[in-house]
Design an enzyme around this catalytic site. Structure first.
Site, PDB file in Angstrom:
ATOM      1  N   TYR A  32     -50.711 -67.783  -8.872  1.00 12.21           N
ATOM      2  CA  TYR A  32     -49.911 -66.848  -9.590  1.00 12.21           C
ATOM      3  C   TYR A  32     -50.424 -65.626 -10.175  1.00 12.21           C
ATOM      4  CZ  TYR A  32     -46.884 -70.937  -9.438  1.00 12.21           C
ATOM      5  OH  TYR A  32     -45.942 -72.066  -8.932  1.00 12.21           O
ATOM      6  N   ASN A  83     -36.512 -65.472 -11.564  1.00 12.76           N
ATOM      7  CA  ASN A  83     -37.336 -66.565 -11.115  1.00 12.76           C
ATOM      8  C   ASN A  83     -37.011 -67.562 -11.769  1.00 12.76           C
ATOM      9  OD1 ASN A  83     -39.323 -68.079 -10.534  1.00 12.76           O
ATOM     10  ND2 ASN A  83     -40.893 -66.412 -10.808  1.00 12.76           N
ATOM     11  N   HIS A  89     -34.762 -75.490  -6.836  1.00 14.63           N
ATOM     12  CA  HIS A  89     -34.453 -76.499  -5.856  1.00 14.63           C
ATOM     13  C   HIS A  89     -33.651 -77.427  -6.541  1.00 14.63           C
ATOM     14  CE1 HIS A  89     -38.161 -74.401  -4.785  1.00 14.63           C
ATOM     15  NE2 HIS A  89     -38.683 -74.867  -5.709  1.00 14.63           N
ATOM     16  N   ASP A  96     -24.362 -72.343 -10.165  1.00 17.10           N
ATOM     17  CA  ASP A  96     -22.892 -72.098 -10.517  1.00 17.10           C
ATOM     18  C   ASP A  96     -22.718 -71.023 -11.645  1.00 17.10           C
ATOM     19  OD1 ASP A  96     -22.190 -74.019  -8.613  1.00 17.10           O
ATOM     20  OD2 ASP A  96     -21.654 -75.456  -9.844  1.00 17.10           O
ATOM     21  N   HIS A 109     -39.683 -65.065  -6.500  1.00 19.62           N
ATOM     22  CA  HIS A 109     -40.977 -65.958  -6.768  1.00 19.62           C
ATOM     23  C   HIS A 109     -42.255 -65.386  -6.562  1.00 19.62           C
ATOM     24  CE1 HIS A 109     -38.265 -69.397  -6.933  1.00 19.62           C
ATOM     25  NE2 HIS A 109     -37.418 -68.809  -5.940  1.00 19.62           N
ATOM     26  N   SER A 111     -45.196 -66.430  -5.819  1.00 18.30           N
ATOM     27  CA  SER A 111     -45.792 -67.026  -4.535  1.00 18.30           C
ATOM     28  C   SER A 111     -44.906 -67.136  -3.339  1.00 18.30           C
ATOM     29  CB  SER A 111     -46.335 -68.538  -4.887  1.00 18.30           C
ATOM     30  OG  SER A 111     -45.373 -69.606  -5.112  1.00 18.30           O
ATOM     31  N   ARG A 120     -40.313 -76.936  -1.914  1.00 20.61           N
ATOM     32  CA  ARG A 120     -40.189 -75.638  -2.407  1.00 20.61           C
ATOM     33  C   ARG A 120     -39.498 -74.697  -1.247  1.00 20.61           C
ATOM     34  NH1 ARG A 120     -43.145 -75.064  -6.992  1.00 20.61           N
ATOM     35  NH2 ARG A 120     -45.152 -76.475  -6.879  1.00 20.61           N
TER      36      ARG A 120
END
Length: 165
Positions: A32, A83, A89, A96, A109, A111, A120
């Site tokens: 990161y 993010n 996931h 929603d 994201h 990465s 992921r």
């Protein structure tokens, strides 16, 4: 145009940071980087100001708090950068709530999630977004911000109602 109108932002962009992003700069710097969340937020606000937009940022490790913030802020924004972290996931509720905003959304994201663990690779959020940016580190946030601003101004792809292209 009065001076107060000239200084008013053209619009607002909401930037949401999900779980564990408060630890950026300390958490897995090999993945990161060393840039902290306050540094990212400062860069986003500065770039937004340069482009004439207000940037509102919010981070929480709690799904419900992210949803509460989004529901309070979305009506006053032209778009959302998110993010979702690990909620990407797993969170149907976040998905929603994002969809219900009827705002264009860009998922980001830091990465490249597609080059990491298999779990992921699947995003519950991506199908309701106008774009997904992954693997560009903190710069992905700036690209998402600039893209939402351009889209809100009618540059490039026109947005359909509900934030879909």
């Amino acid at each position: 145009m009065t001076e107060s109108k000239a200084n008013e932002p053209k619009g607002r962009i909401l930037v949401l940071h999900g779980p564990n992003l408060n630890n950026l700069g300390k958490r897995d710097p090999g993945i990161y980087g060393h840039t902290t969340l306050p540094e990212i937020n400062d860069r986003l606000r500065a770039r937004g100001t340069e482009l004439g937009y207000e940037v509102v940022t919010y981070q929480s490790n709690h799904e419900g708090a992210l949803i509460d913030c989004m529901q309070e802020e979305a009506a006053n924004t032209v778009g959302i950068v998110i993010n979702p972290g690990g909620l990407t996931h797993t969170s149907y509720s976040l998905r929603d709530a994002l969809k219900d905003t009827n705002r264009p959304i860009i998922e980001i994201h830091m990465s490249n999630v597609h080059a990491r663990e298999a779990f992921r690779h699947e995003s519950l959020i991506a199908p309701i977004c106008v774009a997904q940016i992954a693997g560009l580190g903190w710069r992905g946030y700036l690209h998402a911000l600039e893209a939402l601003i351009e889209l809100s101004q009618g540059e490039g792809t026109q947005l359909a109602p509900g934030g879909h292209v």
